[in-house]
Design an enzyme around this catalytic site. Structure first.
Site, short mmCIF file in Angstrom:
data_model
loop_
_atom_site.label_atom_id
_atom_site.label_comp_id
_atom_site.label_asym_id
_atom_site.label_seq_id
_atom_site.Cartn_x
_atom_site.Cartn_y
_atom_site.Cartn_z
N GLY B 29 0.81 -1.21 0.00
CA GLY B 29 0.00 0.00 0.00
C GLY B 29 0.85 1.27 0.00
O GLY B 29 2.03 1.24 -0.33
N HIS B 35 4.36 1.88 -8.08
CA HIS B 35 3.31 0.85 -8.06
C HIS B 35 2.39 1.00 -9.27
O HIS B 35 2.00 0.00 -9.90
CB HIS B 35 2.47 0.96 -6.79
CG HIS B 35 3.24 0.81 -5.51
ND1 HIS B 35 3.54 1.88 -4.69
CD2 HIS B 35 3.77 -0.28 -4.90
CE1 HIS B 35 4.20 1.46 -3.64
NE2 HIS B 35 4.37 0.15 -3.74
N GLN B 151 14.95 -8.43 -3.57
CA GLN B 151 13.64 -9.09 -3.44
C GLN B 151 13.22 -9.71 -4.77
O GLN B 151 12.77 -10.86 -4.83
CB GLN B 151 12.61 -8.06 -2.99
CG GLN B 151 11.16 -8.55 -3.06
CD GLN B 151 10.20 -7.50 -2.55
OE1 GLN B 151 10.06 -7.31 -1.35
NE2 GLN B 151 9.53 -6.80 -3.46
#
EC number: 6.3.2.1
Lengths: 283, 283
Positions: B29, B35, B151
């Site tokens: 979020g 994003h 990641q």
């Protein structure tokens, strides 16, 4: 329909793309009536039954029987064809592990007890390969035998904790008339050992009878049973009365129980268990 | 079409059952243009774009910013609606972890270096929640930003080593005009810190220039850059020139490289990186 023998992941995935529903039975081969029971159960749950045969190096310890584990592909395929399986997936070690498997599934703490205590790393290897196979086959249903009770418990946890969209169905342990649980490792037994091996299931039944008669000092029952088998030449890894819901040592308030044992005849490690509902109130 | 906000797994699964193809963007979020760039990329790859918003406790260390991590659901949903996302999955911690998550994914050894050295357990938590989310959403495609380069590397390993039938697509890092990489944690910076924060990307560019000019003592370049930032008040976790293929320290023969840095302004930890192809022959 003929059985499809598919050794590679890409062909399997292409073949399964059009399958309306898939039930999956993972095995290490050397199939016996226990496996075939699972295949028949599987056919009740999906239109396409996939069986894998893969002797998974990851779940064998350094001093275990990886090299000598029985490999009987031709006979296995005959049995699978007769049982109505659709596909047998027979990957090589390189197909399953094209690079070093540095990532693992860490099993829950219960994996360090019972069979896990004698076989460190075993359930890491089981959970890791089962997750890989699930992702390759993508079944709606997967079937496991109750003879490997702790494995079944850990697979259920795997599905729950990793949100896998798969129903796990357990098949009852299949036995010889003598009561001996069917196992690929029974083939290692001499005829004298095989005769003695029947005692494992009889001992578990004696324990159930004892509990049902009102004996509730589980630790004492376990110790006596273990001593009994040891005197008869067994090497006992464990005999343990556990809660079926948690696999933790059973308490006075647990009623859904399982008694599990692992013991060796010579070099052959046998396991068995009985689930039961305690039929008397706690005192 | 309106954005569906779905907080529970059962409803999400029912809704996705009829989706012809699914692209998935997992987030925590507090969405920014990085994003949104991933959402727009996702729309090019599937008919249904699912974004998850879940601040995952498993990937935060005891002394990290789990409690203060910015939660801005209403604004996030407006941005997702505008970007054309179809579904936002907003599970509670209890929905994702109804029981204690005793099973984990063990990440590969590289997870103990770079960001993993300063954040022990971080990538276990990332790999575990991403595997859970993948199993819940079952996308054909999943998108991750290159800003979190380590990641991204570990997620690619997750997909490879666990045979997940998912294509991973990487989105380029989105930046302010100053070069500062967009990050939810930029909101923690004072205006003076934010001005200084621009220097991180400039420093990485200086390192790339140095390498391209023929300097090949990577350890010396790393040490000099680290000293430079430290003198300017940064607390440097690492600056490291690595092989893009393995994320291991770059050797003289590697040509596909990435320079990665993590450094703090006050309590705010910033990360950034640049991929590049070394343009001169090894001497």
């Amino acid at each position: 329909m003929a059985l499809d023998i598919i050794p590679d992941i890409a062909t399997l995935r292409a073949r399964l793309k059009t399958a309306p529903s898939i039930a999956f039975v993972p095995t290490m081969g050397n199939l016996h009536a226990g496996h075939i029971h699972l295949v028949k159960l599987a056919k009740q749950h999906a239109q396409c039954v996939v069986v894998s045969i893969f002797v998974n190096p990851l779940q064998f310890g350094a001093n275990e029987d990886l090299a000598s584990y029985p490999r009987t592909l031709a006979e296995d395929c005959e049995k699978l064809q007769a049982a109505g399986a659709d596909i047998v997936f027979t990957p090589s070690v390189t197909e399953m592990y094209p690079t070093v498997q540095t990532m693992r599934v860490t099993p829950p703490p219960i994996a360090n007890e019972l069979c896990g205590a004698a076989r460190p790393g075993h359930f890491d290897g089981v959970a890791t390969v089962v997750l890989k196979l699930f992702n390759i086959v993508q079944p709606q249903v997967a079937l496991f035998g109750k003879k490997d009770y702790q494995q079944l418990f850990i697979i259920r946890e795997l599905v729950h904790q990793f949100n896998l969209p798969i129903d796990i169905i357990a098949g009852d342990t299949q036995r010889e008339d003598s009561g001996l649980a069917l196992s690929s490792r029974n083939g290692y037994l001499s005829s004298a050992q095989k005769l003695e091996a029947q005692r494992l299931y009889r001992t578990l039944n004696m324990i159930v009878d004892n509990v049902q008669k009102g004996h509730h000092d589980y630790v004492a029952i376990e110790a006596q049973s273990s001593q009994y088998l040891t005197q008869l030449g067994w090497i006992v890894d464990y005999i343990s009365i556990r809660s079926a819901a948690t696999l933790l040592p059973a308490s006075a308030t647990d009623t859904e129980l399982v008694v599990l044992a692992a013991a060796r005849q010579g070099n052959t490690r046998l396991i068995d268990n009985i689930e039961f509902t305690r039929s008397f109130a706690s005192t």
